[in-house]
Design a protein around this motif. Structure first.
Motif, PDB file in Angstrom:
ATOM      1  N   ALA A  36       0.823  -1.205   0.000  1.00 41.72           N
ATOM      2  CA  ALA A  36       0.000   0.000   0.000  1.00 41.72           C
ATOM      3  C   ALA A  36       0.859   1.258   0.000  1.00 41.72           C
ATOM      4  O   ALA A  36       0.342   2.361  -0.158  1.00 41.72           O
ATOM      5  N   ALA A  37       2.168   1.104   0.180  1.00 43.31           N
ATOM      6  CA  ALA A  37       3.075   2.252   0.119  1.00 43.31           C
ATOM      7  C   ALA A  37       3.138   2.795  -1.304  1.00 43.31           C
ATOM      8  O   ALA A  37       2.756   2.118  -2.258  1.00 43.31           O
ATOM      9  N   ASP A  38       3.632   4.020  -1.445  1.00 45.64           N
ATOM     10  CA  ASP A  38       3.693   4.627  -2.767  1.00 45.64           C
ATOM     11  C   ASP A  38       4.760   3.974  -3.639  1.00 45.64           C
ATOM     12  O   ASP A  38       5.754   3.424  -3.137  1.00 45.64           O
ATOM     13  N   HIS A  39       4.556   4.074  -4.958  1.00 50.45           N
ATOM     14  CA  HIS A  39       5.477   3.482  -5.931  1.00 50.45           C
ATOM     15  C   HIS A  39       6.905   4.004  -5.766  1.00 50.45           C
ATOM     16  O   HIS A  39       7.870   3.277  -6.013  1.00 50.45           O
ATOM     17  N   VAL A  40       7.055   5.254  -5.362  1.00 49.28           N
ATOM     18  CA  VAL A  40       8.397   5.834  -5.218  1.00 49.28           C
ATOM     19  C   VAL A  40       9.233   5.007  -4.245  1.00 49.28           C
ATOM     20  O   VAL A  40      10.391   4.674  -4.522  1.00 49.28           O
ATOM     21  N   ILE A  41       8.639   4.664  -3.107  1.00 49.83           N
ATOM     22  CA  ILE A  41       9.364   3.880  -2.097  1.00 49.83           C
ATOM     23  C   ILE A  41       9.452   2.424  -2.529  1.00 49.83           C
ATOM     24  O   ILE A  41      10.517   1.798  -2.417  1.00 49.83           O
ATOM     25  N   ALA A  42       8.345   1.861  -3.003  1.00 50.17           N
ATOM     26  CA  ALA A  42       8.329   0.442  -3.381  1.00 50.17           C
ATOM     27  C   ALA A  42       9.331   0.152  -4.498  1.00 50.17           C
ATOM     28  O   ALA A  42      10.062  -0.849  -4.447  1.00 50.17           O
ATOM     29  N   ASP A  43       9.395   1.014  -5.501  1.00 50.17           N
ATOM     30  CA  ASP A  43      10.352   0.818  -6.600  1.00 50.17           C
ATOM     31  C   ASP A  43      11.792   0.907  -6.095  1.00 50.17           C
ATOM     32  O   ASP A  43      12.660   0.149  -6.545  1.00 50.17           O
ATOM     33  N   ALA A  44      12.059   1.846  -5.183  1.00 51.50           N
ATOM     34  CA  ALA A  44      13.417   1.993  -4.646  1.00 51.50           C
ATOM     35  C   ALA A  44      13.829   0.753  -3.867  1.00 51.50           C
ATOM     36  O   ALA A  44      14.958   0.269  -3.985  1.00 51.50           O
ATOM     37  N   VAL A  45      12.895   0.209  -3.069  1.00 48.84           N
ATOM     38  CA  VAL A  45      13.186  -1.006  -2.304  1.00 48.84           C
ATOM     39  C   VAL A  45      13.420  -2.177  -3.249  1.00 48.84           C
ATOM     40  O   VAL A  45      14.352  -2.970  -3.055  1.00 48.84           O
ATOM     41  N   ALA A  46      12.589  -2.301  -4.281  1.00 53.17           N
ATOM     42  CA  ALA A  46      12.740  -3.406  -5.236  1.00 53.17           C
ATOM     43  C   ALA A  46      14.072  -3.324  -5.974  1.00 53.17           C
ATOM     44  O   ALA A  46      14.751  -4.342  -6.185  1.00 53.17           O
ATOM     45  N   ARG A  47      14.473  -2.112  -6.375  1.00 49.57           N
ATOM     46  CA  ARG A  47      15.767  -1.955  -7.051  1.00 49.57           C
ATOM     47  C   ARG A  47      16.922  -2.299  -6.111  1.00 49.57           C
ATOM     48  O   ARG A  47      17.918  -2.872  -6.548  1.00 49.57           O
ATOM     49  N   HIS A  48      16.764  -1.948  -4.857  1.00 46.40           N
ATOM     50  CA  HIS A  48      17.839  -2.218  -3.893  1.00 46.40           C
ATOM     51  C   HIS A  48      17.995  -3.715  -3.649  1.00 46.40           C
ATOM     52  O   HIS A  48      19.119  -4.237  -3.626  1.00 46.40           O
ATOM     53  N   LEU A  49      16.885  -4.430  -3.484  1.00 44.09           N
ATOM     54  CA  LEU A  49      16.952  -5.857  -3.144  1.00 44.09           C
ATOM     55  C   LEU A  49      17.202  -6.741  -4.367  1.00 44.09           C
ATOM     56  O   LEU A  49      17.814  -7.804  -4.253  1.00 44.09           O
ATOM     57  N   ARG A  50      16.681  -6.349  -5.505  1.00 43.22           N
ATOM     58  CA  ARG A  50      16.905  -7.053  -6.768  1.00 43.22           C
ATOM     59  C   ARG A  50      16.441  -8.510  -6.742  1.00 43.22           C
ATOM     60  O   ARG A  50      17.055  -9.394  -7.318  1.00 43.22           O
ATOM     61  N   ILE A  51      15.319  -8.747  -6.050  1.00 47.29           N
ATOM     62  CA  ILE A  51      14.769 -10.105  -6.058  1.00 47.29           C
ATOM     63  C   ILE A  51      13.324 -10.130  -6.566  1.00 47.29           C
ATOM     64  O   ILE A  51      12.778 -11.209  -6.820  1.00 47.29           O
ATOM     65  N   PHE A  52      12.721  -8.956  -6.728  1.00 50.58           N
ATOM     66  CA  PHE A  52      11.321  -8.911  -7.148  1.00 50.58           C
ATOM     67  C   PHE A  52      11.211  -8.739  -8.662  1.00 50.58           C
ATOM     68  O   PHE A  52      11.949  -7.962  -9.270  1.00 50.58           O
ATOM     69  N   ASP A  53      10.275  -9.461  -9.225  1.00 54.14           N
ATOM     70  CA  ASP A  53      10.047  -9.384 -10.668  1.00 54.14           C
ATOM     71  C   ASP A  53       9.159  -8.206 -11.042  1.00 54.14           C
ATOM     72  O   ASP A  53       9.315  -7.608 -12.106  1.00 54.14           O
ATOM     73  N   GLU A  54       8.214  -7.878 -10.190  1.00 58.85           N
ATOM     74  CA  GLU A  54       7.289  -6.776 -10.464  1.00 58.85           C
ATOM     75  C   GLU A  54       6.934  -6.080  -9.163  1.00 58.85           C
ATOM     76  O   GLU A  54       7.187  -6.606  -8.075  1.00 58.85           O
TER      77      GLU A  54
END
Length: 500
Positions: free
Chosen positions: A116-134
């Protein structure tokens, strides 16, 4: 479903998976995507509250938040994310879940960050961890919480079955639509409710009880500073005035409550800086051991309790002054070179005034002069110790402070000079007409002068050798030699009051 062994600390051996069936076996028959919640699940924190506290020091942001909220919670989240700019590398992650997710990734499972967090934070976390596909997240218009998140996942996957990892009651609506659930640090009531709406794939529970973290957040070891409220009684030769000791004890507890509240506020507004510090990163809020929402609940209660006790002791105004100065220090003054040192010294001195006001023995100008230099020296010790302990990645400048490594020499000079000046003031007092003749054995007071000078020189030597905790009072409380010096000073004062 694709899964490696989950961690389930509810089991006696704390090492076996608590799946309702064998995840590895399920992976071969039904490899569905795994959607993972972020706040409270992947992160041991709440990114929305993090953003609020990251901006709260700027009063203009408080007014802006009201306007953002009027346009909807999704808009508020987006604006907070854009202005706070949380560093994903500093956020406290659930290491147990991350280990489990990496195992899922190696098995080829499709991982989706659904938050439910905003895309700005979610995208940054996903780029940092590099394990999520979408990534599925709020976008400034749609707030993906509860039913809205379940619908967004269904649309994204086109009705395909999926598993969902979550942690609280807001995730129940998603679990009703999900094929299975992964419970992450979820309360027993949530686990029971989830089991009623879907099958449980696995538990990941590795968080310690928050009660211990809450106690740590109060920093009870810092309460030793509040012993200063008893000093005016000692210096006024009123050791046997039990009523004064009782009122001073009330002030001691009042300062403990107020100080703990301020420490919690400071920790909440200084999360990023604490996470860059080699030791402060382990503080309960910074590490994620204590949920952030506890702070806004506990801190006001402690402030009210501290004020009530101070009012009973007759020194309410002193505690209010202490709280205001402490909050100003936490929000702004601690980032201003030199100003922070004098404010730290003032906070020590206010404790003396509180004890004097409550006990009925006001602080004398001699005591004020002596203590001011001592406390300034201790404040400088604190900053010098922090600068000496800077890790290389800080590039010679502590986060949130107005100093750099090149300031060490001048700070040491100012600190040592303050120590010697304090003892000079003490010596002048001992020889003054005000002190002479107070007691039959008043000449014994001269022994306090070398003891105090020895103690302060010892603190500076420990600092120079890199052995100083970044708070000298805490260091002294754990130092046997400091206790011997303190006991010797108290014994001298007591013996000087013996009838001859």
């Amino acid at each position: 479903m694709a899964s490696m062994d989950a961690i389930d600390r509810s089991e006696p051996d704390h090492s076996q998976p608590s799946s309702s069936r064998n995840p590895a076996s399920s992976a071969r028959t039904r490899p569905v995507p795994l959607c993972v919640d972020m706040d409270g699940t992947l992160l041991n924190t709440d990114s929305l509250i993090e953003c609020v506290f990251a901006l709260i020091k700027d009063w203009r942001a408080l007014f802006a938040m009201v306007g953002w909220l009027l346009k909807g919670k999704a808009h508020l989240k987006q604006q907070l994310a854009l202005h706070a700019r949380l560093d994903p590398a500093l956020l406290p992650y659930n290491t147990g879940l991350l280990t489990w997710l990496h195992g899922q990734k190696r098995l080829g499972r499709r991982l989706i960050l659904a938050t439910a967090a905003d895309h700005v934070i979610a995208d940054a976390v996903a780029r940092h961890l590099r394990i999520f596909d979408e990534v599925i997240a709020s976008d400034g218009v749609n707030n993906l919480r509860g039913t809205a998140k379940a619908e967004a996942i269904d649309r994204h996957l086109g009705g395909q079955p999926y598993a969902y990892a979550g942690n609280d009651f807001s995730d129940l609506e998603i679990w009703r639509h999900a094929d299975s659930a992964v419970l992450v640090n979820a309360p027993k009531s949530v686990c029971k409710a989830a089991a009623e709406v879907t099958q449980i794939e696995a538990h990941v529970d590795d968080r310690a009880p928050w009660t211990r973290a809450l106690l740590k957040a109060l920093r009870p070891h810092q309460w030793v500073k509040n012993i200063l409220v008893f000093v005016p009684i000692v210096t006024a030769s009123a050791l046997f005035d039990l009523a004064a000791w009782g009122d001073a004890l009330l002030m001691f507890v009042a300062f403990c409550c107020t100080a703990s509240a301020i420490y919690m506020i400071n920790d909440l507004t200084d999360l990023a800086a604490d996470r860059q510090h080699h030791r402060k990163r382990n503080r309960p809020f910074a590490s994620g051991a204590l949920p952030l929402y506890h702070g806004p609940i506990v801190a006001p209660g402690l402030l009210l309790l501290g004020g009530a006790l101070a009012a009973l002791a007759g020194a309410f105004g002193v505690v209010v002054l202490y709280a205001v100065c402490s909050i100003l220090y936490s929000f702004k003054l601690k980032s201003m070179a030199l100003v922070d040192l004098f404010m730290l010294a003032a906070l020590y001195t206010i404790r003396l005034f509180g004890g004097g006001e409550a006990s009925g023995y006001p602080v004398s100008l001699w005591l004020l002069g002596f203590s001011s230099f001592v406390f300034l020296s201790l404040a400088i010790v604190k900053r010098v110790a922090e600068l000496m302990a800077l890790p290389p990645e800080n590039k010679g400048k502590p986060a949130g402070r107005g100093y750099r490594a090149g300031d060490l020499d001048i700070l040491r000079l100012m600190g040592v000079a303050s120590s010697f000046t304090s003892c000079l003031v003490l010596a002048l007092y001992v020889q003054s007409d005000l002190a002479l003749g107070l007691n039959a054995l008043d000449a014994l007071y001269w022994a306090i002068v070398p003891l105090m000078l020895f103690w302060q020189c010892r603190l500076w030597l420990a600092t120079s050798r890199g052995k100083m905790h970044d708070d000298p009072i805490v260091f002294a409380a754990k130092d046997p030699v400091s206790w011997v010096v303190c006991g010797a000073v108290f014994a001298i004062v007591a013996i000087a009051h013996l009838p001859v």
